[in-house]
Design a protein around this motif. Structure first.
Motif, short mmCIF file in Angstrom:
data_model
loop_
_atom_site.label_atom_id
_atom_site.label_comp_id
_atom_site.label_asym_id
_atom_site.label_seq_id
_atom_site.Cartn_x
_atom_site.Cartn_y
_atom_site.Cartn_z
N THR A 93 0.72 -1.15 0.01
CA THR A 93 0.02 0.09 -0.09
C THR A 93 0.90 1.21 -0.08
O THR A 93 0.38 2.17 -0.15
CB THR A 93 -0.71 0.26 1.19
N GLU A 94 1.99 1.29 0.17
CA GLU A 94 3.04 2.15 0.43
C GLU A 94 2.97 3.21 1.58
O GLU A 94 3.31 4.29 1.76
CB GLU A 94 3.15 3.18 -0.95
N LEU A 95 1.89 2.43 2.46
CA LEU A 95 1.55 3.21 3.83
C LEU A 95 1.74 2.05 4.85
O LEU A 95 1.43 1.01 4.68
CB LEU A 95 0.41 3.72 4.02
N THR A 96 2.12 2.59 6.21
CA THR A 96 2.13 1.73 7.19
C THR A 96 0.75 1.55 7.43
O THR A 96 -0.04 2.63 7.22
CB THR A 96 3.24 2.20 8.25
N PRO A 97 0.46 0.55 8.28
CA PRO A 97 -0.93 0.47 8.95
C PRO A 97 -1.32 1.55 9.78
O PRO A 97 -2.29 2.02 9.85
CB PRO A 97 -0.78 -0.76 9.69
N VAL A 98 -0.37 2.35 10.60
CA VAL A 98 -0.76 3.48 11.36
C VAL A 98 -1.03 4.55 10.36
O VAL A 98 -1.80 5.29 10.47
CB VAL A 98 0.41 3.82 12.22
N GLU A 99 -0.22 4.91 9.31
CA GLU A 99 -0.45 5.92 8.54
C GLU A 99 -1.83 5.74 7.76
O GLU A 99 -2.33 6.72 7.48
CB GLU A 99 0.88 5.99 7.26
N PHE A 100 -2.07 4.52 7.25
CA PHE A 100 -3.27 4.11 6.75
C PHE A 100 -4.43 4.49 7.86
O PHE A 100 -5.57 5.07 7.25
CB PHE A 100 -3.53 2.94 6.23
N ARG A 101 -4.56 4.20 9.01
CA ARG A 101 -5.44 4.56 10.01
C ARG A 101 -5.70 6.12 10.16
O ARG A 101 -6.74 6.77 10.15
CB ARG A 101 -5.18 3.92 11.60
#
Length: 104
Positions: A93-101
């Protein structure tokens, strides 16, 4: 389509346990080559890519719709180490899970 629906049913039951194409092919009593051919014809992608895409969708649902921690989600989705989960998610996704949230 019958084989593909069988594949989807197996994924619903085992997606968080294994991402191995061989597991699903063996459960369907077909070769990995045939399973890849089936997913290629219906979804225009290899079985492994389809499995990975489905897992990312499920992870996104958990990140969006639950208050589970990243660590809890990593274990729930079959990762033994949260760091591997974060790497896997970021690669897709090119995002960390934290960034996605934070984005939602």
């Amino acid at each position: 389509y019958k084989d593909f629906i069988g594949f989807q049913d197996l994924l619903k039951k085992h997606l968080f346990e294994t991402r191995q194409v061989k597991f699903y092919a063996d459960a369907m009593n077909i070769s990995t080559k045939k399973l890849n051919r089936i997913t290629q014809e219906i979804k225009n992608q290899a079985a492994k890519n389809y499995i990975n895409d489905l897992l990312i969708i499920e992870i996104k649902r958990l990140l969006t719709n639950t208050a589970l921690s990243i660590k809890e989600i990593s274990y729930k989705t079959g990762f033994e180490e949260p760091t591997n989960f974060v790497k896997y998610f970021k690669k897709s996704t090119e995002l960390t899970p934290v960034e996605f949230r934070k984005q939602i």
